[in-house]
Design a protein around this motif. Structure first.
Motif, PDB file in Angstrom:
ATOM      1  N   LYS A   1       0.805  -1.226   0.000  1.00  0.00           N
ATOM      2  CA  LYS A   1       0.000   0.000   0.000  1.00  0.00           C
ATOM      3  C   LYS A   1       0.842   1.283   0.000  1.00  0.00           C
ATOM      4  CE  LYS A   1      -3.856   2.297   2.268  1.00  0.00           C
ATOM      5  NZ  LYS A   1      -4.747   2.296   3.438  1.00  0.00           N
ATOM      6  N   PRO A   2       1.940   1.362   0.778  1.00  0.00           N
ATOM      7  CA  PRO A   2       2.716   2.611   0.782  1.00  0.00           C
ATOM      8  C   PRO A   2       3.369   2.955  -0.562  1.00  0.00           C
ATOM      9  CG  PRO A   2       3.231   1.290   2.713  1.00  0.00           C
ATOM     10  CD  PRO A   2       2.413   0.427   1.810  1.00  0.00           C
ATOM     11  N   VAL A   3       3.486   1.989  -1.469  1.00  0.00           N
ATOM     12  CA  VAL A   3       4.170   2.247  -2.741  1.00  0.00           C
ATOM     13  C   VAL A   3       3.254   2.061  -3.953  1.00  0.00           C
ATOM     14  CG1 VAL A   3       6.497   1.802  -1.870  1.00  0.00           C
ATOM     15  CG2 VAL A   3       5.127  -0.104  -2.756  1.00  0.00           C
ATOM     16  N   ILE A   4       1.937   2.063  -3.730  1.00  0.00           N
ATOM     17  CA  ILE A   4       0.996   1.858  -4.837  1.00  0.00           C
ATOM     18  C   ILE A   4       1.201   2.894  -5.937  1.00  0.00           C
ATOM     19  CG2 ILE A   4      -1.449   2.085  -5.483  1.00  0.00           C
ATOM     20  CD1 ILE A   4      -2.178   0.497  -3.024  1.00  0.00           C
ATOM     21  N   GLY A   5       1.283   4.156  -5.581  1.00  0.00           N
ATOM     22  CA  GLY A   5       1.456   5.214  -6.590  1.00  0.00           C
ATOM     23  C   GLY A   5       2.720   5.026  -7.407  1.00  0.00           C
ATOM     24  N   ASP A   6       3.816   4.680  -6.731  1.00  0.00           N
ATOM     25  CA  ASP A   6       5.079   4.445  -7.427  1.00  0.00           C
ATOM     26  C   ASP A   6       4.971   3.244  -8.357  1.00  0.00           C
ATOM     27  OD1 ASP A   6       6.466   6.559  -6.111  1.00  0.00           O
ATOM     28  OD2 ASP A   6       6.699   5.268  -4.362  1.00  0.00           O
ATOM     29  N   LEU A   7       4.317   2.186  -7.893  1.00  0.00           N
ATOM     30  CA  LEU A   7       4.178   0.985  -8.719  1.00  0.00           C
ATOM     31  C   LEU A   7       3.324   1.245  -9.948  1.00  0.00           C
ATOM     32  CD1 LEU A   7       3.834  -1.729  -5.944  1.00  0.00           C
ATOM     33  CD2 LEU A   7       5.675  -1.551  -7.640  1.00  0.00           C
ATOM     34  N   LEU A   8       2.251   2.013  -9.789  1.00  0.00           N
ATOM     35  CA  LEU A   8       1.404   2.327 -10.941  1.00  0.00           C
ATOM     36  C   LEU A   8       2.137   3.200 -11.956  1.00  0.00           C
ATOM     37  CD1 LEU A   8      -2.022   2.877  -9.160  1.00  0.00           C
ATOM     38  CD2 LEU A   8      -1.344   0.933 -10.596  1.00  0.00           C
ATOM     39  N   ALA A   9       2.902   4.164 -11.477  1.00  0.00           N
ATOM     40  CA  ALA A   9       3.699   5.002 -12.380  1.00  0.00           C
ATOM     41  C   ALA A   9       4.750   4.157 -13.094  1.00  0.00           C
ATOM     42  CB  ALA A   9       4.358   6.146 -11.606  1.00  0.00           C
ATOM     43  N   TYR A  10       5.358   3.239 -12.366  1.00  0.00           N
ATOM     44  CA  TYR A  10       6.368   2.359 -12.951  1.00  0.00           C
ATOM     45  C   TYR A  10       5.737   1.440 -14.001  1.00  0.00           C
ATOM     46  CZ  TYR A  10       9.889  -1.280 -13.349  1.00  0.00           C
ATOM     47  OH  TYR A  10      10.791  -2.182 -13.832  1.00  0.00           O
ATOM     48  N   GLN A  11       4.559   0.914 -13.690  1.00  0.00           N
ATOM     49  CA  GLN A  11       3.849   0.058 -14.644  1.00  0.00           C
ATOM     50  C   GLN A  11       3.549   0.835 -15.941  1.00  0.00           C
ATOM     51  OE1 GLN A  11      -0.273  -0.957 -13.754  1.00  0.00           O
ATOM     52  NE2 GLN A  11       0.176  -3.073 -14.331  1.00  0.00           N
ATOM     53  N   GLN A  12       3.157   2.075 -15.793  1.00  0.00           N
ATOM     54  CA  GLN A  12       2.884   2.919 -16.962  1.00  0.00           C
ATOM     55  C   GLN A  12       4.164   3.125 -17.777  1.00  0.00           C
ATOM     56  OE1 GLN A  12       1.298   6.785 -15.995  1.00  0.00           O
ATOM     57  NE2 GLN A  12       0.494   7.084 -18.058  1.00  0.00           N
ATOM     58  N   TRP A  13       5.283   3.349 -17.107  1.00  0.00           N
ATOM     59  CA  TRP A  13       6.558   3.508 -17.803  1.00  0.00           C
ATOM     60  C   TRP A  13       6.925   2.235 -18.559  1.00  0.00           C
ATOM     61  CZ3 TRP A  13      11.276   1.001 -17.344  1.00  0.00           C
ATOM     62  CH2 TRP A  13      12.326   1.580 -18.065  1.00  0.00           C
ATOM     63  N   LEU A  14       6.743   1.072 -17.923  1.00  0.00           N
ATOM     64  CA  LEU A  14       7.023  -0.200 -18.596  1.00  0.00           C
ATOM     65  C   LEU A  14       6.204  -0.328 -19.878  1.00  0.00           C
ATOM     66  CD1 LEU A  14       7.131  -2.730 -15.604  1.00  0.00           C
ATOM     67  CD2 LEU A  14       9.067  -2.050 -17.045  1.00  0.00           C
ATOM     68  N   GLN A  15       4.939   0.078 -19.806  1.00  0.00           N
ATOM     69  CA  GLN A  15       4.067   0.010 -20.980  1.00  0.00           C
ATOM     70  C   GLN A  15       4.532   0.986 -22.061  1.00  0.00           C
ATOM     71  OE1 GLN A  15       0.262   0.665 -19.120  1.00  0.00           O
ATOM     72  NE2 GLN A  15      -0.020  -1.506 -18.648  1.00  0.00           N
ATOM     73  N   GLN A  16       4.901   2.198 -21.663  1.00  0.00           N
ATOM     74  CA  GLN A  16       5.389   3.192 -22.628  1.00  0.00           C
ATOM     75  C   GLN A  16       6.657   2.716 -23.322  1.00  0.00           C
ATOM     76  OE1 GLN A  16       5.881   6.686 -20.214  1.00  0.00           O
ATOM     77  NE2 GLN A  16       3.762   7.339 -20.444  1.00  0.00           N
ATOM     78  N   GLU A  17       7.509   2.028 -22.578  1.00  0.00           N
ATOM     79  CA  GLU A  17       8.764   1.523 -23.132  1.00  0.00           C
ATOM     80  C   GLU A  17       8.580   0.180 -23.841  1.00  0.00           C
ATOM     81  OE1 GLU A  17      11.760   3.212 -23.128  1.00  0.00           O
ATOM     82  OE2 GLU A  17      10.477   4.835 -22.382  1.00  0.00           O
TER      83      GLU A  17
END
Length: 155
Positions: A43-59
């Motif tokens: 839970k404390p890193v949900i925002g970071d994980l979602l942003a990271y997931q978006q970056w993985l998709q963009q790349e």
């Protein structure tokens, strides 16, 4: 996350994200160093994980690994690659002490201080077997213990 880098790099996307792409509440793993079971609260890193997931998709990095190698997405980052990334971040921030273990140790100390010195909590998060091991890990020797005690009002 307070994980060792060896455990962090071997996480799979399915450990962290469900089939719809939502962040799981917890990830379950076994510490490679100790073999002990470990539950990672996300839970404390949900925002970071979602942003990271978006970056993985963009790349367009499609991989079962949470931290795939950009050159070989079928493999996860190696500790050496991670170390190079941390050194580069350190250079960008003008810090010369960032390494593969920095986040675990710094995170542990921050939890210790912000939880009002709850050594039991830190011990649990690090998956240590004893409070003595955790105190030594945090670098709390007799001098720093005495310094903290000097600030306590025993009434």
């Amino acid at each position: 996350t307070l994980l060792r880098v060896s455990d962090l790099l071997t996480l799979k996307r399915a450990d962290v994200f469900d089939e719809r792409g939502n962040v799981r509440l917890n990830a379950y793993l076994h510490d490679q160093k100790t073999g002990k079971a470990n539950r990672l609260y996300l839970k404390p890193v949900i925002g970071d994980l979602l942003a990271y997931q978006q970056w993985l998709q963009q790349e367009n990095l499609i991989s079962p690994w949470l931290f795939p190698s950009t050159q070989h997405p079928d493999q996860h980052l190696t500790e050496k690659q991670f170390y190079k990334i941390m050194r580069k971040v350190g250079d960008l921030l003008d810090l010369d002490y960032l390494g593969t273990h920095t986040m675990r140790k710094t995170g542990a100390y921050r939890v210790y201080v912000q939880s009002n010195y709850n050594i039991g909590l830190v011990m649990h998060l690090l998956n240590h077997s004893s409070e003595a091991m955790t105190l030594a890990y945090l670098g709390l020797d007799q001098a720093s213990t005495e310094e903290m005690l000097d600030n306590i009002d025993f009434g």
